[in-house]
Design an enzyme around this catalytic site. Structure first.
Site, PDB file in Angstrom:
ATOM      1  N   LYS A 191      12.238 -19.404 -56.154  1.00 18.53           N
ATOM      2  CA  LYS A 191      11.484 -18.329 -56.828  1.00 18.53           C
ATOM      3  C   LYS A 191      10.226 -18.901 -57.453  1.00 18.53           C
ATOM      4  O   LYS A 191      10.235 -20.010 -57.977  1.00 18.53           O
ATOM      5  CB  LYS A 191      12.376 -17.713 -57.908  1.00 18.53           C
ATOM      6  CG  LYS A 191      11.676 -16.772 -58.874  1.00 18.53           C
ATOM      7  CD  LYS A 191      12.602 -16.354 -60.026  1.00 18.53           C
ATOM      8  CE  LYS A 191      12.194 -16.997 -61.326  1.00 18.53           C
ATOM      9  NZ  LYS A 191      12.974 -16.529 -62.480  1.00 18.53           N
ATOM     10  N   ARG A 193       7.468 -17.558 -60.394  1.00 16.49           N
ATOM     11  CA  ARG A 193       7.161 -16.477 -61.333  1.00 16.49           C
ATOM     12  C   ARG A 193       5.665 -16.203 -61.317  1.00 16.49           C
ATOM     13  O   ARG A 193       4.850 -17.111 -61.473  1.00 16.49           O
ATOM     14  CB  ARG A 193       7.633 -16.847 -62.751  1.00 16.49           C
ATOM     15  CG  ARG A 193       7.410 -15.726 -63.747  1.00 16.49           C
ATOM     16  CD  ARG A 193       8.192 -15.903 -65.028  1.00 16.49           C
ATOM     17  NE  ARG A 193       9.602 -15.580 -64.923  1.00 16.49           N
ATOM     18  CZ  ARG A 193      10.100 -14.354 -64.792  1.00 16.49           C
ATOM     19  NH1 ARG A 193       9.276 -13.312 -64.709  1.00 16.49           N
ATOM     20  NH2 ARG A 193      11.395 -14.156 -64.720  1.00 16.49           N
TER      21      ARG A 193
END
Ligand code: R5P
Length: 311
Positions: A191, A193
């Site tokens: 991931k 951000r």
């Protein structure tokens, strides 16, 4: 003498259950605001020489709840409390543990200083975003974990074959802990951000095709991390059911809409944060037994070793 249990307004149902299970009533206090908006706090109990436990999550609205905790602590200290322990089931500001970019505040460190300045001599916290936050404090901290209880709660309904999924690199150790407790392999979603509410994923490490994912995280805030992870898992051919487990369910901003749009069959969180009834398949695990045990042991100066987080 029995401990004195006091609470801010962040999580009264949990505080009341804790007091009842300890066998005392919740201490009386008044929280009100002056006309200009300033918070005013008064303890309506004798605290002199008492072993006081202040229960307050710094959950949304984080700043209000933090200030309540600080003023309650100050009132106890000035009332000559014997020993003052903050019980913070959800410790907000823990994500501000470093400067990711220039000219940012390290909010977690400042909040730790404020808590100590408020006169709190010990802390009980549960599943911190990062265990390193303990280093921001000079006072003793009992960093408890709900993970074994959460794992116990999903064990009876474990799909097969299943896989524990860390929705980002920060959750890898946590996922490893679940993997060990449930004897399951671990996969990792990569991931990035983009902002406080937006994330993107760039791949998955580990075998998820044909496996039912159990996505684990320390917290769900806007649901962006879980949404991105579940969408990546579905695209990679995971099977159902999809389970999500987190120690802290904040469900702020777009969280409910995001999670409702996903095929999540089980969503397990603790009651560290009070949330209204939500249109989600939430299963709530109470932290009450864990916190009652910790308070009872601290009150008697007994060890908490088997209750603390190790991940
Ligand atoms: C981040 O590193 C945390 O462990 C959580 O994954 C994150 O804070 C959850 O926030 P949100 O639900 O807004 O994506």
């Amino acid at each position: 003498m029995q401990p004195l249990i006091l609470s801010g307004s962040a999580n009264l149902p949990l505080a009341e259950t804790i007091a009842t299970n300890i066998g005392v009533r919740l201490g009386k206090r008044e929280l009100c605001r002056f006309p200009d908006g300033e918070l005013h706090v008064e303890i309506q109990e004798n605290v002199r020489g008492r072993d006081v436990y202040l229960i307050q999550s710094t959950s949304p609205p984080a700043d209000e709840h933090l200030l309540e905790l600080l003023l309650l602590a100050d009132a106890c200290r000035r009332g000559d409390a014997g020993r003052l322990t903050a019980v913070i089931p959800y410790f907000g500001y823990a994500r501000q543990d470093r400067r990711a970019q220039g000219r940012e505040a390290v909010g977690g460190r400042l909040v730790a200083d404020l808590i100590e300045a408020g006169g709190l001599q010990r802390l009980i916290v549960v599943d911190l975003h990062t265990p390193a936050v303990e280093g921001f404090f000079t006072v003793p901290m009992a960093h408890l974990t709900a993970v074994p209880f959460l794992a116990d709660a999903i064990r009876p309904r474990l799909p097969a074959p299943a896989v524990i999924v860390a929705p980002d690199l920060g959750a890898v150790k946590l996922a490893g802990r679940y993997g060990t407790l449930l004897n399951l392999p671990v996969a990792i979603v990569h991931k990035t951000r983009l902002s406080g509410t937006e994330v993107t994923t760039s791949g998955i490490t580990g075998e998820v095709h044909g496996r039912a994912p159990i996505v684990v995280d320390d917290m769900i805030s806007t649901g962006g991390t879980i949404e991105a992870a579940v969408r990546a898992l579905l695209a990679a051919g995971c099977s159902s059911p999809v389970t999500v487990v987190a120690s802290h369910g904040l469900f702020v901003g777009p969280a409910v809409a995001r999670l409702r749009g996903l095929p999540i069959q089980q969503l397990l969180v603790t009651d560290s944060v009070t949330t209204p009834e939500l249109p989600l398949p939430i299963q709530l695990l109470s932290l009450c037994p864990l916190l009652v045990e910790a308070i009872a042991r601290l009150h008697d100066n007994r060890s908490l070793t088997d209750l603390v987080a190790r991940y």
